[in-house]
Design an enzyme around this catalytic site. Structure first.
Site, PDB file in Angstrom:
ATOM      1  N   ARG A  45       0.827  -1.217   0.000  1.00  0.00           N
ATOM      2  CA  ARG A  45       0.000   0.000   0.000  1.00  0.00           C
ATOM      3  C   ARG A  45       0.856   1.259   0.000  1.00  0.00           C
ATOM      4  NH1 ARG A  45      -2.185   1.249   4.597  1.00  0.00           N
ATOM      5  NH2 ARG A  45      -2.738  -0.913   5.080  1.00  0.00           N
ATOM      6  N   TYR A  96     -16.261  18.449 -13.883  1.00  0.00           N
ATOM      7  CA  TYR A  96     -16.547  17.023 -13.917  1.00  0.00           C
ATOM      8  C   TYR A  96     -17.660  16.694 -12.907  1.00  0.00           C
ATOM      9  CZ  TYR A  96     -16.095  12.041 -13.764  1.00  0.00           C
ATOM     10  OH  TYR A  96     -16.377  10.706 -13.810  1.00  0.00           O
ATOM     11  N   LYS A 192      -8.356   8.807 -18.814  1.00  0.00           N
ATOM     12  CA  LYS A 192      -8.680   9.472 -20.080  1.00  0.00           C
ATOM     13  C   LYS A 192      -7.458   9.556 -20.993  1.00  0.00           C
ATOM     14  CE  LYS A 192     -12.518   9.797 -17.808  1.00  0.00           C
ATOM     15  NZ  LYS A 192     -12.850  10.961 -16.984  1.00  0.00           N
TER      16      LYS A 192
END
Ligand SMILES: *Cc1c(COP(=O)(O)O)cnc(C)c1O
Length: 354
Positions: A45, A96, A192
């Site tokens: 992590r 967004y 994206k």
């Protein structure tokens, strides 16, 4: 030498293993949950070599230090968590949808206050900055494609001691490097353009200061919104061709805008002059827009953006889209196909609207 490298060169060469005999050319996908004790990583992590390679490349492109996240929203919500309780966040009225919903959710739970502004009205944004702890910017905005005067807003925000965050997903570091304009934090939906092939969800934060890097790395360690090593590998693989893809997609967008301008079915074309996102408002409104997106064979009716393929959707089909976005607005993510095929498919769909 490194400082003078251009984006297309950085994208290809950054985040590679050392050039030593028998080193691989790409940083391998490291599938491990833990590491032999005593080093810097210790646990999965806290770090992964596959993230580090991606972070090195994106960091160099944006001019800062990058941190990988599980998604754009994981990056965004981690950054929003920087502000103290009841602090004021100034944000664009168009941005967004996930960012708007997250801000609304945090405000509803009394975690912070938000003030939505028209980012094209620099004077109003500057005035709103006065009591702000954080100024959130998206430029160009989704899906209105409005542009903010980043330098002027950064100056005003810093006068008030506020952080400035820029969601650079639409512009990409190919067209805009907000850290160079004084912003403190850049966020990306690497899902994206950065990844560019519609096959991965990932996010990133890029910061200029080591102190902010430490704070955000600490939050990521604790909140655990980390990507898988394979996602990081795919994102870096996509990033290698980011400048090339942007060049082609933007050239297609410019030509598409030229051909759409004045089309009888199109009342308005919105294009900020760079990048590959275009919004059109249909002359005959929502119904014509809904018909159009179902009449193409090449253009893919889907949300999301920034892939090699051309995609589009009517934005107001989403309940959360602000009512200031026209009902008949279609957001187009122009791909890298041949412009003649892109145009033939779209123009034939217009012809068959009836
Ligand atoms: C998609 C997107 C996001 C959210 O990213 P995810 O990777 O889907 O979580 C944030 N900002 C912008 C501008 C986006 O287009």
């Amino acid at each position: 030498m490194v400082d003078s490298r251009k984006p297309a060169t950085i994208a290809v060469h950054a985040g590679r293993p050392d050039r030593a005999a028998d080193q691989p050319v790409n940083v391998p996908i490291t599938m491990t949950s833990t590491y032999v004790a005593g080093g810097e990583l210790e646990y999965g992590r806290y770090g992964n070599p596959s993230w580090a390679a991606f972070e090195e490349a994106l960091g160099e492109l944006e001019g800062g230090r990058a941190l990988s996240f599980a998604s754009g929203m994981a990056a965004i919500t981690t950054v929003l968590d920087l502000v103290g309780n009841d602090a004021l966040v100034v944000a664009p009225q168009h941005s967004y949808t996930g960012t708007q919903l997250a801000l609304g959710d945090l405000e509803a739970r009394g975690r912070l206050r938000s003030k939505l502004v028209d980012i094209t009205d620099t004077e109003a944004v500057v005035a709103a900055c006065e009591d702000a702890a954080l100024v959130w910017l998206e430029s160009p905005t989704n899906p209105a494609l409005e542009i903010a005067d980043l330098a002027a807003i950064v100056a005003a925000a810093h006068d008030s001691g506020a952080y400035v965050v820029v969601d650079n997903t639409f512009a990409t570091p190919v067209y805009q490097r907000p850290l160079e304009l004084g912003a403190d934090i850049v966020v990306h939906s690497a899902t994206k353009y950065i990844s560019g092939h519609s096959d991965v969800l990932m996010g990133a934060v890029v910061v200029g200061s080591d102190e902010l890097y430490g704070v955000l790395k600490g939050r990521r360690d604790l909140q655990g919104a980390i990507p898988g090593p394979f996602e990081a590998y795919l994102a870096l693989r996509g990033l290698r061709t980011l400048p090339l893809r942007m060049e082609r997609a933007a050239a297609n967008a410019v030509e598409l805008v030229r051909r759409l301008d004045g089309h009888p079915e199109v009342a308005e074309v919105r294009y900020p002059g760079f990048g590959a996102m275009v919004s059109i408002v249909m002359t005959r409104g929502a119904l014509a827009a809904d018909l159009l997106v179902h009449k193409t064979q090449l253009w893919l009716h889907a949300t999301s953006l920034g892939g090699v393929e051309s995609t589009f959707e009517r934005r107001r089909r989403w309940k959360a889209e602000p009512t200031t976005i026209p009902e008949g607005l279609i957001r187009l993510s122009v791909g890298i196909e041949d412009i003649e095929d892109i145009w033939a498919d779209l123009s034939s769909a217009f012809d068959r609207l009836g």
